[in-house]
Each structure stands twice: as C-alpha cells, then as structure tokens.
Motif scaffolding. Sequence first.
Motif, PDB file in Angstrom:
ATOM      1  N   SER A 113       0.870  -1.171   0.000  1.00  0.00           N
ATOM      2  CA  SER A 113       0.000   0.000   0.000  1.00  0.00           C
ATOM      3  C   SER A 113       0.907   1.220   0.000  1.00  0.00           C
ATOM      4  O   SER A 113       1.670   1.403   0.943  1.00  0.00           O
ATOM      5  N   PRO A 114       0.907   1.995  -1.083  1.00  0.00           N
ATOM      6  CA  PRO A 114       0.067   1.836  -2.265  1.00  0.00           C
ATOM      7  C   PRO A 114       0.439   0.580  -3.054  1.00  0.00           C
ATOM      8  O   PRO A 114       1.527   0.047  -2.903  1.00  0.00           O
ATOM      9  N   SER A 115      -0.491   0.167  -3.876  1.00  0.00           N
ATOM     10  CA  SER A 115      -0.313  -1.038  -4.677  1.00  0.00           C
ATOM     11  C   SER A 115       0.186  -0.676  -6.075  1.00  0.00           C
ATOM     12  O   SER A 115      -0.307   0.280  -6.667  1.00  0.00           O
ATOM     13  N   ALA A 116       1.152  -1.373  -6.585  1.00  0.00           N
ATOM     14  CA  ALA A 116       1.681  -1.252  -7.958  1.00  0.00           C
ATOM     15  C   ALA A 116       2.302   0.106  -8.296  1.00  0.00           C
ATOM     16  O   ALA A 116       3.393   0.164  -8.811  1.00  0.00           O
ATOM     17  N   THR A 117       1.582   1.215  -8.011  1.00  0.00           N
ATOM     18  CA  THR A 117       2.076   2.551  -8.344  1.00  0.00           C
ATOM     19  C   THR A 117       1.804   3.497  -7.188  1.00  0.00           C
ATOM     20  O   THR A 117       0.719   3.489  -6.613  1.00  0.00           O
ATOM     21  N   GLY A 118       2.792   4.309  -6.868  1.00  0.00           N
ATOM     22  CA  GLY A 118       2.628   5.321  -5.828  1.00  0.00           C
ATOM     23  C   GLY A 118       2.853   6.702  -6.418  1.00  0.00           C
ATOM     24  O   GLY A 118       3.379   6.846  -7.523  1.00  0.00           O
ATOM     25  N   THR A 119       2.457   7.727  -5.660  1.00  0.00           N
ATOM     26  CA  THR A 119       2.669   9.115  -6.074  1.00  0.00           C
ATOM     27  C   THR A 119       3.318   9.866  -4.924  1.00  0.00           C
ATOM     28  O   THR A 119       2.786   9.881  -3.812  1.00  0.00           O
TER      29      THR A 119
END
Length: 174
Positions: free
Chosen positions: A129-135
């Motif tokens: 978390s976040p999953s796959a992509t973060g910002t």
Amino acid sequence: MKNIFKSLALATVALVSFSNSSFAQATATASASANIITPISIVKTVDMNFGNVAVSATIAGTAVLAPAGTRTTGGAGGVTLPATTGTVAAASFTVSGQGGYTYAITLPTSCTITDGSTHNMTVDNFTSSPSATGTLSAGGTETLNVGATLNVGAGQASGLYTNATGVPVTVNYN
C-alpha cells in the motif's frame, strides 16, 4: 582564337552562376536543455514481523500480514494467532524523490526465512500500500507498507525465524 575566348567567357559565366547558387542556403540554431530531477530512493523504516504464530502438529497453514499491519490466518486451519501477539508489523519504507512524480513498485516473489538451523518457511504473496504505483507528495515523499503470507508447515519447529538477505522492494519512476 575567338572560339577560345567564347569558351572562356561561357565558362566564366557558368562558374559565376554556380557560385551564386551556393548562397541559397540558410542556417538556424536551436538550444539544448535538460532538467535534472531528484533521484528516487527507498529507505526501510520498519522490518516485517508476523509476530507469534501457533501451528498444528498435523496440518500446515498460513498467516497473512496485511500492509496495514493486521494479520489473519489463511483459513485452511493449521495456524492460530495467539492472544499474546508479539511484535506484529508490516514492512515500512519511505520513498523519496521528485515531488508529484509517480513510481512503480516491484515486490519480491518469495523469500525463505530460517531458524538458523535446518528449519525453513516460505514467505510469498507480497502486497503493498500503495499497490503497484505510488505518487510522491508535493514534498517528495511517501510511505510504502508491505505485507505478505507466511507458509507454516505442519509441526513447524518452534523458534525465531529470520531472513539474512532481507526482502527486496524496488521503486522506479514511471
């Protein structure tokens, strides 16, 4: 002789006309630039810990650690989670870089933890978390939490199991 002068005059006219065509070119220039952004980095802040896990002598099972730090059993029996939980924590990382940029998260497939003797368990099904992509925030950071599934064998030997090589989590700008 007149023919030679005529030929020379025509040759001179031809050369002059060819030299005028070389002035039919134009040149323009463009500037070059680059914007160097802050490199992306990841730093572990908390190690993953499944806490205390009780196992059946005859049935294998799983303990599932969520990225939020909560845990459950896999539902197939074989594992119970005692009231005395011990230290339970999802792995936590601080990702830093250029504010507002997104990044991809790569989690390991599995790892093996051992009691330092001949007894092993596999940790797999990593989630984050976040999953796959973060910002990244405007300030250029984000917390990344990672959970996984602990596969416990029937009659698993008691003891503290650890992973000497760690659990690699990779981040890359998108």
